[in-house]
Design a protein around this motif. Structure first.
Motif, PDB file in Angstrom:
ATOM      1  N   ILE A  15       0.824  -1.216   0.000  1.00 61.51           N
ATOM      2  CA  ILE A  15       0.000   0.000   0.000  1.00 61.51           C
ATOM      3  C   ILE A  15       0.857   1.265   0.000  1.00 61.51           C
ATOM      4  N   THR A  16       2.113   1.134  -0.384  1.00 60.16           N
ATOM      5  CA  THR A  16       2.931   2.318  -0.570  1.00 60.16           C
ATOM      6  C   THR A  16       3.142   2.537  -2.062  1.00 60.16           C
ATOM      7  N   THR A  17       3.806   3.621  -2.418  1.00 56.20           N
ATOM      8  CA  THR A  17       4.039   3.952  -3.823  1.00 56.20           C
ATOM      9  C   THR A  17       5.456   4.474  -3.992  1.00 56.20           C
ATOM     10  N   ALA A  18       5.891   4.577  -5.240  1.00 56.13           N
ATOM     11  CA  ALA A  18       7.245   5.050  -5.504  1.00 56.13           C
ATOM     12  C   ALA A  18       7.447   6.482  -5.011  1.00 56.13           C
ATOM     13  N   SER A  19       6.425   7.326  -5.148  1.00 55.29           N
ATOM     14  CA  SER A  19       6.559   8.722  -4.737  1.00 55.29           C
ATOM     15  C   SER A  19       6.453   8.887  -3.229  1.00 55.29           C
ATOM     16  N   ARG A  20       5.732   7.981  -2.545  1.00 54.33           N
ATOM     17  CA  ARG A  20       5.568   7.973  -1.093  1.00 54.33           C
ATOM     18  C   ARG A  20       4.857   9.210  -0.563  1.00 54.33           C
ATOM     19  N   THR A  21       4.089   9.880  -1.411  1.00 52.51           N
ATOM     20  CA  THR A  21       3.287  11.003  -0.931  1.00 52.51           C
ATOM     21  C   THR A  21       2.030  10.480  -0.237  1.00 52.51           C
ATOM     22  N   PHE A  22       1.431  11.328   0.585  1.00 55.28           N
ATOM     23  CA  PHE A  22       0.195  10.930   1.268  1.00 55.28           C
ATOM     24  C   PHE A  22      -0.890  10.603   0.256  1.00 55.28           C
ATOM     25  N   SER A  23      -1.064  11.477  -0.743  1.00 51.95           N
ATOM     26  CA  SER A  23      -2.157  11.291  -1.687  1.00 51.95           C
ATOM     27  C   SER A  23      -1.983  10.015  -2.510  1.00 51.95           C
ATOM     28  N   SER A  24      -0.748   9.707  -2.909  1.00 53.92           N
ATOM     29  CA  SER A  24      -0.540   8.495  -3.709  1.00 53.92           C
ATOM     30  C   SER A  24      -0.766   7.241  -2.869  1.00 53.92           C
ATOM     31  N   GLN A  25      -0.361   7.283  -1.610  1.00 54.82           N
ATOM     32  CA  GLN A  25      -0.583   6.132  -0.743  1.00 54.82           C
ATOM     33  C   GLN A  25      -2.068   5.957  -0.425  1.00 54.82           C
ATOM     34  N   TYR A  26      -2.774   7.061  -0.277  1.00 55.81           N
ATOM     35  CA  TYR A  26      -4.209   6.950  -0.032  1.00 55.81           C
ATOM     36  C   TYR A  26      -4.916   6.329  -1.239  1.00 55.81           C
ATOM     37  N   GLU A  27      -4.462   6.672  -2.442  1.00 55.61           N
ATOM     38  CA  GLU A  27      -5.047   6.049  -3.626  1.00 55.61           C
ATOM     39  C   GLU A  27      -4.783   4.546  -3.640  1.00 55.61           C
ATOM     40  N   ALA A  28      -3.592   4.138  -3.199  1.00 57.01           N
ATOM     41  CA  ALA A  28      -3.290   2.708  -3.110  1.00 57.01           C
ATOM     42  C   ALA A  28      -4.183   2.030  -2.071  1.00 57.01           C
ATOM     43  N   VAL A  29      -4.423   2.693  -0.952  1.00 53.94           N
ATOM     44  CA  VAL A  29      -5.316   2.154   0.073  1.00 53.94           C
ATOM     45  C   VAL A  29      -6.743   2.051  -0.464  1.00 53.94           C
ATOM     46  N   ARG A  30      -7.172   3.062  -1.210  1.00 52.09           N
ATOM     47  CA  ARG A  30      -8.529   3.024  -1.789  1.00 52.09           C
ATOM     48  C   ARG A  30      -8.678   1.841  -2.742  1.00 52.09           C
ATOM     49  N   ALA A  31      -7.641   1.570  -3.519  1.00 46.73           N
ATOM     50  CA  ALA A  31      -7.698   0.423  -4.428  1.00 46.73           C
ATOM     51  C   ALA A  31      -7.782  -0.882  -3.642  1.00 46.73           C
ATOM     52  N   ALA A  32      -7.012  -0.986  -2.555  1.00 49.24           N
ATOM     53  CA  ALA A  32      -7.061  -2.191  -1.725  1.00 49.24           C
ATOM     54  C   ALA A  32      -8.416  -2.361  -1.066  1.00 49.24           C
ATOM     55  N   ALA A  33      -9.050  -1.253  -0.704  1.00 48.91           N
ATOM     56  CA  ALA A  33     -10.333  -1.306   0.004  1.00 48.91           C
ATOM     57  C   ALA A  33     -11.448  -1.904  -0.847  1.00 48.91           C
ATOM     58  N   ARG A  34     -11.328  -1.809  -2.161  1.00 44.54           N
ATOM     59  CA  ARG A  34     -12.378  -2.368  -3.029  1.00 44.54           C
ATOM     60  C   ARG A  34     -12.536  -3.859  -2.778  1.00 44.54           C
ATOM     61  N   GLY A  35     -11.428  -4.582  -2.804  1.00 43.85           N
ATOM     62  CA  GLY A  35     -11.493  -6.018  -2.602  1.00 43.85           C
ATOM     63  C   GLY A  35     -11.902  -6.393  -1.193  1.00 43.85           C
ATOM     64  N   ILE A  36     -11.411  -5.639  -0.205  1.00 38.01           N
ATOM     65  CA  ILE A  36     -11.733  -5.954   1.186  1.00 38.01           C
ATOM     66  C   ILE A  36     -13.201  -5.696   1.476  1.00 38.01           C
ATOM     67  N   ALA A  37     -13.737  -4.596   0.978  1.00 31.68           N
ATOM     68  CA  ALA A  37     -15.145  -4.260   1.238  1.00 31.68           C
ATOM     69  C   ALA A  37     -16.075  -5.352   0.730  1.00 31.68           C
ATOM     70  N   ASN A  38     -15.724  -5.974  -0.388  1.00 31.53           N
ATOM     71  CA  ASN A  38     -16.578  -7.027  -0.940  1.00 31.53           C
ATOM     72  C   ASN A  38     -16.663  -8.253  -0.038  1.00 31.53           C
ATOM     73  N   LEU A  39     -15.669  -8.415   0.849  1.00 30.39           N
ATOM     74  CA  LEU A  39     -15.668  -9.575   1.749  1.00 30.39           C
ATOM     75  C   LEU A  39     -16.621  -9.397   2.925  1.00 30.39           C
ATOM     76  N   ALA A  40     -17.095  -8.165   3.129  1.00 28.63           N
ATOM     77  CA  ALA A  40     -17.969  -7.903   4.273  1.00 28.63           C
ATOM     78  C   ALA A  40     -19.287  -8.664   4.188  1.00 28.63           C
ATOM     79  N   LYS A  41     -19.651  -9.123   2.996  1.00 29.78           N
ATOM     80  CA  LYS A  41     -20.887  -9.899   2.851  1.00 29.78           C
ATOM     81  C   LYS A  41     -20.705 -11.343   3.326  1.00 29.78           C
ATOM     82  N   LYS A  42     -19.448 -11.793   3.391  1.00 29.43           N
ATOM     83  CA  LYS A  42     -19.173 -13.191   3.741  1.00 29.43           C
ATOM     84  C   LYS A  42     -18.579 -13.362   5.128  1.00 29.43           C
ATOM     85  N   TYR A  43     -17.913 -12.314   5.627  1.00 30.33           N
ATOM     86  CA  TYR A  43     -17.189 -12.433   6.892  1.00 30.33           C
ATOM     87  C   TYR A  43     -17.408 -11.198   7.762  1.00 30.33           C
ATOM     88  N   ARG A  44     -17.265 -11.395   9.066  1.00 31.84           N
ATOM     89  CA  ARG A  44     -16.998 -10.288   9.973  1.00 31.84           C
ATOM     90  C   ARG A  44     -15.509  -9.983   9.819  1.00 31.84           C
TER      91      ARG A  44
END
Length: 300
Positions: A15-44
């Motif tokens: 969840i880090t990026t080459a530039s290591r800026t806050f905004s770029s890392q937040y975008e990486a976190v947002r991308a990761a959140a897509r897959g994790i959010a979908n699991l909320a229907k199957k798991y706590r």
């Protein structure tokens, strides 16, 4: 709500990026959140995360500005980046699940032993990678070659004994909250609540938490497809292996210390302690990993 609990561990490098800026890392976190959010229907869900790149940058900021303000110790940098990344993940999940979604982020403490030999043996990589020619300008800190010609700063990383907020996490999960915890492995403390200048491997801490709260699935998401028998050559991806098989490979020194080795060790512990499945997989394939269709599955 689903009954089963899954602990999803996000790698700090994933969840880090080459530039290591806050905004770029937040975008990486947002991308990761897509897959994790979908699991909320199957798991706590409980989401944990690494902070190696982020805490390394925090240390550099502190040291370079020491002539202006007193620098923070390592354990304070862990707490600081734990809060920052927790806020990012919480906001990103809220974006996917709605503002009214029940999501809580906890600053987590992890107990370690003062007798742990790792306290005198820095081994955990933090911060960015450097070429050998750059090391002299970075001071007298310990560095280790993490890939051919690439070096990272290393710090002590003792084995976690327990996660002190495990009870709070369980109560929140039972109240239908998605919980973000054990960020950066948690803030290390001793039994008498003294802070320890070290970092805790987030996978090892995540296993302690997953076992304590009765999780049935532990997924460690990283920036590679899974566990390779020859990491640098990537000749053979292990798709499934028993805990006993992986323990033999650990004993043979098959996996990179401070990187894949603790992921495998945590997965083995989880499988042995709970009888549940552990998966080490790519962040890009979160859903497939949770369905045991991607990465390396480790079982008892």
């Amino acid at each position: 709500m689903p009954d089963r609990i899954a602990v999803i561990a996000l790698g700090g490098n994933a969840i880090t990026t080459a530039s290591r800026t806050f905004s770029s890392q937040y975008e990486a976190v947002r991308a990761a959140a897509r897959g994790i959010a979908n699991l909320a229907k199957k798991y706590r869900l409980v989401v944990t995360h690494g902070n190696g790149p982020q805490v390394g940058d925090a240390l550099l900021r502190n040291e370079r500005a020491a002539h202006l303000v007193p620098p923070l110790p390592l354990h304070a940098c862990v707490a600081e980046t734990q809060g920052m990344l927790g806020a990012m993940i919480q906001a990103a999940l809220s974006e996917r699940l709605g503002r009214d979604a029940k999501i809580a982020s906890l600053v987590t403490k992890v107990e370690v032993s003062t007798k742990d030999p790792a306290l005198g043996n820095p081994s955990k990589p933090v911060g960015p990678t450097y070429a050998k020619r750059d090391l002299e300008a970075l001071g007298t800190f310990p560095f280790r070659e993490v890939s051919p010609g690439k070096y990272r700063r290393v710090v002590p990383s003792p084995d976690p004994v327990s996660v002190l907020e495990a009870g709070a996490v369980k109560k929140l999960v039972d109240s239908d909250f998605i919980v973000i915890a054990c960020g950066g492995g948690g803030v290390p403390v001793t039994g008498d609540m003294s802070f320890v200048d070290a970092v805790i491997d987030k996978d090892l801490a995540s296993e302690r938490l997953a076992t304590a709260i009765g999780a049935s699935l532990f997924v460690s998401l990283t920036d590679v497809e899974g566990v390779y028998m020859d990491f640098w050559g990537r000749r053979r991806l292990l798709k499934k292996a028993s805990a006993d098989e992986m323990k033999k490979l650990l004993a043979a020194g098959e996996f990179e210390e401070g990187s894949m080795e603790p992921k495998v060790r945590a997965a083995v512990r989880f499988a042995e302690n709970t009888g549940g499945k552990a998966v080490i997989a790519s962040l890009r394939k979160t859903a497939q990993a949770a369905s045991l269709q991607s990465g390396t599955v480790i079982y008892r």
